[in-house]
Design an enzyme around this catalytic site. Sequence first.
Site, short mmCIF file in Angstrom:
data_model
loop_
_atom_site.label_atom_id
_atom_site.label_comp_id
_atom_site.label_asym_id
_atom_site.label_seq_id
_atom_site.Cartn_x
_atom_site.Cartn_y
_atom_site.Cartn_z
N PRO A 132 0.83 -1.22 0.00
CA PRO A 132 0.00 0.00 0.00
C PRO A 132 0.86 1.27 0.00
CG PRO A 132 -0.73 -1.55 1.68
CD PRO A 132 0.58 -2.06 1.16
N GLU A 133 0.48 2.20 -0.83
CA GLU A 133 1.17 3.49 -0.91
C GLU A 133 0.18 4.58 -0.49
OE1 GLU A 133 3.26 3.81 -4.69
OE2 GLU A 133 3.29 1.65 -4.90
#
Length: 282
Positions: free
Chosen positions: A2-3
Amino acid sequence: MPELPEVETIRRQLEPAVVGARIRDLDVRDARWCAPIAPAELRDIVGGRRVRALHRRGKYLDWALEGEVHLLMHLRMTGTLLLDPAEVPDHTRVVISLGGHHLLFVDPRRFGTGQLVIGDEELEAFYASRLGVEPFDKRFTPAHLRSLARGRSVPIKAFLLDQRMVAGIGNIYADEALFRTGVHPRRAAGALRPAQYELLRDAIREVLSAGIDARGASIDDFRHLDGARGSFQDRFLVHRRGGEPCVRCGTTIRKLVVGGRGTYVCVHCQPVPRMRRRAGAA
Ligand SMILES: [Zn+2]
């Protein structure tokens, strides 16, 4: 992994359910999640506190609780948060009971963390030592980006992945931003033309915004609170498109490894940097 857009998606989905609610219990089933604090100690500190706000900084989700207590969650590689799932999945590391809800932190690879920071000033210090500018902050100007990169010979891709420079960018959004900028991921960070820093700044914001609009990208484990998938993976222009034709010029997209990460590039749209003249140049 996840960014920024994925964490922001979770934050937006979670906020209405948790802000104002009181944490009834925090059941940490994997002590590694909150180490070095013991699960029982963490439960004692956060239990009974109301959630004042849910913030995001970089890839951290900040549970701002009463009394300047901050629980900072990081999903790392495979962490996901599920709200009121019908059944408790394998690899559930933490169960938070708050208001009428159960929130599960599920993490097969166990790199996700929950860190406790007490005091708003301490929180700022925590971030200051780990994170650079927030991409949507007004301080993130082309001049700021250029000054961060000045004199740096690391590949621009590795520079973008360094959270101490710009916070929140990971492998997907770095590739997408560099493609839109027309800069090869191996170009030295400090060697872009001034106009390219401006294009890159704009491209970073553009891809992160598009990622948020698409509610993140689900190429591996990332899921929404209800288990649904994001859709930004359907809008990648270059990332994970090795062997396919470039959407702009038709050249076959290549996969490289830059900074230890799988990296996708169109060598026509993103010209290969010239060899350094001197071997061993710093
Ligand atoms: Zn191309």
